[in-house]
Write a protein that holds these residues in place. Structure first.
Motif, PDB file in Angstrom:
ATOM      1  N   ALA A   1       0.824  -1.209   0.000  1.00  0.00           N
ATOM      2  CA  ALA A   1       0.000   0.000   0.000  1.00  0.00           C
ATOM      3  C   ALA A   1       0.861   1.262   0.000  1.00  0.00           C
ATOM      4  CB  ALA A   1      -0.930  -0.013   1.211  1.00  0.00           C
ATOM      5  N   VAL A   2       1.894   1.299   0.834  1.00  0.00           N
ATOM      6  CA  VAL A   2       2.726   2.496   0.923  1.00  0.00           C
ATOM      7  C   VAL A   2       3.585   2.654  -0.332  1.00  0.00           C
ATOM      8  CG1 VAL A   2       4.495   3.675   2.272  1.00  0.00           C
ATOM      9  CG2 VAL A   2       2.734   2.341   3.425  1.00  0.00           C
ATOM     10  N   LYS A   3       4.066   1.557  -0.870  1.00  0.00           N
ATOM     11  CA  LYS A   3       4.910   1.626  -2.058  1.00  0.00           C
ATOM     12  C   LYS A   3       4.151   2.197  -3.252  1.00  0.00           C
ATOM     13  CE  LYS A   3       7.777  -1.256  -5.059  1.00  0.00           C
ATOM     14  NZ  LYS A   3       8.204  -2.644  -5.373  1.00  0.00           N
ATOM     15  N   ALA A   4       2.890   1.808  -3.405  1.00  0.00           N
ATOM     16  CA  ALA A   4       2.088   2.354  -4.503  1.00  0.00           C
ATOM     17  C   ALA A   4       1.906   3.858  -4.359  1.00  0.00           C
ATOM     18  CB  ALA A   4       0.730   1.655  -4.539  1.00  0.00           C
ATOM     19  N   ARG A   5       1.764   4.330  -3.128  1.00  0.00           N
ATOM     20  CA  ARG A   5       1.612   5.771  -2.901  1.00  0.00           C
ATOM     21  C   ARG A   5       2.910   6.515  -3.142  1.00  0.00           C
ATOM     22  NH1 ARG A   5      -2.270   9.613  -3.113  1.00  0.00           N
ATOM     23  NH2 ARG A   5      -1.703  11.384  -1.800  1.00  0.00           N
ATOM     24  N   VAL A   6       4.015   5.957  -2.678  1.00  0.00           N
ATOM     25  CA  VAL A   6       5.307   6.633  -2.824  1.00  0.00           C
ATOM     26  C   VAL A   6       5.702   6.707  -4.300  1.00  0.00           C
ATOM     27  CG1 VAL A   6       7.757   6.497  -2.239  1.00  0.00           C
ATOM     28  CG2 VAL A   6       6.034   5.963  -0.512  1.00  0.00           C
ATOM     29  N   MET A   7       5.405   5.673  -5.076  1.00  0.00           N
ATOM     30  CA  MET A   7       5.751   5.680  -6.496  1.00  0.00           C
ATOM     31  C   MET A   7       4.995   6.758  -7.269  1.00  0.00           C
ATOM     32  SD  MET A   7       6.017   1.588  -7.332  1.00  0.00           S
ATOM     33  CE  MET A   7       6.379   1.915  -9.064  1.00  0.00           C
ATOM     34  N   SER A   8       3.805   7.134  -6.786  1.00  0.00           N
ATOM     35  CA  SER A   8       3.024   8.159  -7.479  1.00  0.00           C
ATOM     36  C   SER A   8       3.355   9.576  -7.024  1.00  0.00           C
ATOM     37  CB  SER A   8       1.524   7.904  -7.253  1.00  0.00           C
ATOM     38  OG  SER A   8       1.193   8.006  -5.873  1.00  0.00           O
ATOM     39  N   MET A   9       4.259   9.731  -6.066  1.00  0.00           N
ATOM     40  CA  MET A   9       4.611  11.059  -5.570  1.00  0.00           C
ATOM     41  C   MET A   9       5.521  11.781  -6.561  1.00  0.00           C
ATOM     42  SD  MET A   9       5.297  10.122  -1.547  1.00  0.00           S
ATOM     43  CE  MET A   9       6.132  11.679  -1.295  1.00  0.00           C
ATOM     44  N   ASP A  10       5.359  13.090  -6.641  1.00  0.00           N
ATOM     45  CA  ASP A  10       6.183  13.918  -7.513  1.00  0.00           C
ATOM     46  C   ASP A  10       7.414  14.384  -6.733  1.00  0.00           C
ATOM     47  OD1 ASP A  10       7.236  15.537  -9.418  1.00  0.00           O
ATOM     48  OD2 ASP A  10       5.498  16.846  -9.637  1.00  0.00           O
ATOM     49  N   PRO A  11       8.600  13.960  -7.097  1.00  0.00           N
ATOM     50  CA  PRO A  11       9.798  14.376  -6.331  1.00  0.00           C
ATOM     51  C   PRO A  11      10.099  15.862  -6.442  1.00  0.00           C
ATOM     52  CG  PRO A  11      10.425  13.195  -8.321  1.00  0.00           C
ATOM     53  CD  PRO A  11       8.939  13.059  -8.206  1.00  0.00           C
ATOM     54  N   ARG A  12       9.498  16.545  -7.407  1.00  0.00           N
ATOM     55  CA  ARG A  12       9.764  17.973  -7.545  1.00  0.00           C
ATOM     56  C   ARG A  12       9.200  18.773  -6.373  1.00  0.00           C
ATOM     57  NH1 ARG A  12       7.522  18.806 -13.555  1.00  0.00           N
ATOM     58  NH2 ARG A  12       5.873  17.532 -12.597  1.00  0.00           N
ATOM     59  N   LEU A  13       8.160  18.218  -5.690  1.00  0.00           N
ATOM     60  CA  LEU A  13       7.622  18.916  -4.522  1.00  0.00           C
ATOM     61  C   LEU A  13       8.650  18.948  -3.397  1.00  0.00           C
ATOM     62  CD1 LEU A  13       4.013  17.411  -4.503  1.00  0.00           C
ATOM     63  CD2 LEU A  13       4.742  19.658  -5.345  1.00  0.00           C
ATOM     64  N   GLU A  14       9.343  17.860  -3.196  1.00  0.00           N
ATOM     65  CA  GLU A  14      10.388  17.830  -2.176  1.00  0.00           C
ATOM     66  C   GLU A  14      11.570  18.711  -2.587  1.00  0.00           C
ATOM     67  OE1 GLU A  14      10.005  13.419  -0.325  1.00  0.00           O
ATOM     68  OE2 GLU A  14      10.552  13.517  -2.440  1.00  0.00           O
ATOM     69  N   GLN A  15      11.899  18.711  -3.867  1.00  0.00           N
ATOM     70  CA  GLN A  15      12.978  19.571  -4.339  1.00  0.00           C
ATOM     71  C   GLN A  15      12.628  21.042  -4.163  1.00  0.00           C
ATOM     72  OE1 GLN A  15      13.646  18.368  -8.382  1.00  0.00           O
ATOM     73  NE2 GLN A  15      14.305  16.278  -7.805  1.00  0.00           N
ATOM     74  N   ALA A  16      11.359  21.375  -4.372  1.00  0.00           N
ATOM     75  CA  ALA A  16      10.937  22.761  -4.174  1.00  0.00           C
ATOM     76  C   ALA A  16      11.047  23.157  -2.707  1.00  0.00           C
ATOM     77  CB  ALA A  16       9.502  22.943  -4.660  1.00  0.00           C
ATOM     78  N   ALA A  17      10.702  22.241  -1.797  1.00  0.00           N
ATOM     79  CA  ALA A  17      10.833  22.534  -0.368  1.00  0.00           C
ATOM     80  C   ALA A  17      12.296  22.727   0.014  1.00  0.00           C
ATOM     81  CB  ALA A  17      10.204  21.409   0.450  1.00  0.00           C
ATOM     82  N   GLN A  18      13.181  21.933  -0.567  1.00  0.00           N
ATOM     83  CA  GLN A  18      14.602  22.088  -0.276  1.00  0.00           C
ATOM     84  C   GLN A  18      15.147  23.389  -0.854  1.00  0.00           C
ATOM     85  OE1 GLN A  18      16.363  18.527  -1.806  1.00  0.00           O
ATOM     86  NE2 GLN A  18      15.416  17.190  -0.261  1.00  0.00           N
ATOM     87  N   ASP A  19      14.615  23.796  -2.009  1.00  0.00           N
ATOM     88  CA  ASP A  19      15.035  25.080  -2.576  1.00  0.00           C
ATOM     89  C   ASP A  19      14.605  26.247  -1.698  1.00  0.00           C
ATOM     90  OD1 ASP A  19      16.189  23.808  -4.710  1.00  0.00           O
ATOM     91  OD2 ASP A  19      14.439  24.024  -6.026  1.00  0.00           O
ATOM     92  N   LEU A  20      13.546  26.044  -0.916  1.00  0.00           N
ATOM     93  CA  LEU A  20      13.075  27.078   0.012  1.00  0.00           C
ATOM     94  C   LEU A  20      13.721  26.930   1.384  1.00  0.00           C
ATOM     95  CD1 LEU A  20       9.297  27.075  -0.964  1.00  0.00           C
ATOM     96  CD2 LEU A  20      11.036  28.756  -1.600  1.00  0.00           C
ATOM     97  N   TYR A  21      14.893  26.298   1.420  1.00  0.00           N
ATOM     98  CA  TYR A  21      15.728  26.183   2.615  1.00  0.00           C
ATOM     99  C   TYR A  21      15.096  25.312   3.706  1.00  0.00           C
ATOM    100  CZ  TYR A  21      17.920  30.126   0.287  1.00  0.00           C
ATOM    101  OH  TYR A  21      18.501  30.936  -0.649  1.00  0.00           O
ATOM    102  N   ALA A  22      14.313  24.305   3.320  1.00  0.00           N
ATOM    103  CA  ALA A  22      13.793  23.349   4.291  1.00  0.00           C
ATOM    104  C   ALA A  22      14.796  22.223   4.460  1.00  0.00           C
ATOM    105  CB  ALA A  22      12.441  22.800   3.826  1.00  0.00           C
ATOM    106  N   GLY A  23      15.037  21.831   5.692  1.00  0.00           N
ATOM    107  CA  GLY A  23      15.966  20.747   5.962  1.00  0.00           C
ATOM    108  C   GLY A  23      15.352  19.390   5.638  1.00  0.00           C
ATOM    109  N   PRO A  24      16.142  18.322   5.718  1.00  0.00           N
ATOM    110  CA  PRO A  24      15.614  16.988   5.410  1.00  0.00           C
ATOM    111  C   PRO A  24      14.454  16.581   6.311  1.00  0.00           C
ATOM    112  CG  PRO A  24      18.017  16.971   5.452  1.00  0.00           C
ATOM    113  CD  PRO A  24      17.593  18.293   5.982  1.00  0.00           C
TER     114      PRO A  24
END
Length: 298
Positions: free
Chosen positions: A184-207
């Motif tokens: 169940a979790v793997k199907a959800r993670v595979m559909s996530m857009d990694p650009r959202l996390e990259q955008a958060a990191q560009d806005l100086y958010a830590g891991p």
């Protein structure tokens, strides 16, 4: 004798009558209305029939929870009564086994959800040696019969000299539910857009901040689905529990044992209560999802 040339005003009604007559003749040549409606909604009708077939046993259990049988067996309707609902723990050891099953299901859900979420993220986000083998091994408990896994775990515990009881049941349930959570979790993670996390990191958010504010909320529906599935599987399991329980009696084992001596009405009460709670949880999740969609759309 003079003839009047037809004008366009005279031709229009005749053309409309001709088209109506043609449409009526076409409808007369087609199959009947009810049959056409059935063919058009065949998939919907099949789905409703399948849903009714699945819910019918729950309806029977609900009806017989208000029965007052003359003997020990609650298999024939005698008369209406609410005695079982007013005293659901009237049967010896039933509420104790129910409490034990709820505790095991809760801890198994917690363990399987935490481990399954980490495994799902590792399989999707990282490349490591033997990744394909690990991915295949994760799905083995879903593919093999439960009796095989139950016997294997029992053999392992016997060779290790572990005493059967609460902890052996919990370990077995976590191992059994882990595959379903990972799926169940793997199907959800595979559909996530990694650009959202990259955008958060560009806005100086830590891991950690990126995971808590971006990754986890997006993956939350898959994690919740896996957790609910793990809880239902753990609470309902009999085969794996029967092999690794020893003298410990869970609620499914109590139901199996009581069915040989006489089924008390309180079992139907507990089953009805669990069914109603599950339906309410699903409805609450659906309403919450719709409200979020409306807020996002607004």
């Amino acid at each position: 004798m003079s003839t009047r040339t037809p004008t366009p005003r005279d031709v229009a009604p005749a053309a409309r009558r001709t088209s109506r007559d043609a449409a009526s003749a076409s409808r007369a040549r087609k199959p009947g209305g009810p049959l056409r409606a059935v063919r058009r909604n065949l998939v919907v009708i099949a789905g409703i029939c399948t849903l009714a077939y699945m819910i019918l046993p729950n309806v029977v259990v609900m009806i017989f929870s208000f029965n007052k049988p003359n003997g020990r067996f609650n298999y024939e309707w005698q008369r209406f009564s609410t005695d079982a609902w007013t005293d659901p723990c009237g049967v010896a050891d039933m509420c104790g086994s129910l409490s034990l099953s709820l505790q095991i299901a809760a801890w198994a859900t917690l363990g399987a959800t935490v481990l399954g979420t980490m495994i799902a993220f590792a399989l999707v986000r990282y490349r490591f040696r033997a990744r394909g083998a690990v991915n295949s091994l994760i799905f083995l408990p879903m593919a093999m019969p439960e009796v095989v896994m139950a016997a294997s775990l029992m053999t392992l515990f016997l060779n290790m000299g572990v005493q059967f009881g609460f902890w052996t049941i919990l370990i077995a349930h976590i191992m059994f539910c882990l595959s379903f959570v990972v799926t169940a979790v793997k199907a959800r993670v595979m559909s996530m857009d990694p650009r959202l996390e990259q955008a958060a990191q560009d806005l100086y958010a830590g891991p950690v901040q990126t995971f808590l504010r971006v990754t986890l909320p997006i993956a939350a529906p898959g994690i919740a689905a896996g957790a609910l599935l793990a809880f239902a599987l753990s609470f309902d399991d009999f085969i794996i529990t029967n092999f690794n329980a020893g003298s410990t009696v869970t609620f499914p084992m109590y139901v199996w044992g009581s069915a040989q001596r006489g089924t008390p009405v309180q079992i139907n009460v507990i089953g009805t209560a669990m069914f109603v709670v599950a339906v309410l949880v699903v409805l609450a999740a659906m309403l919450l999802g719709r409200r979020r969609k409306r807020q996002q759309g607004g």
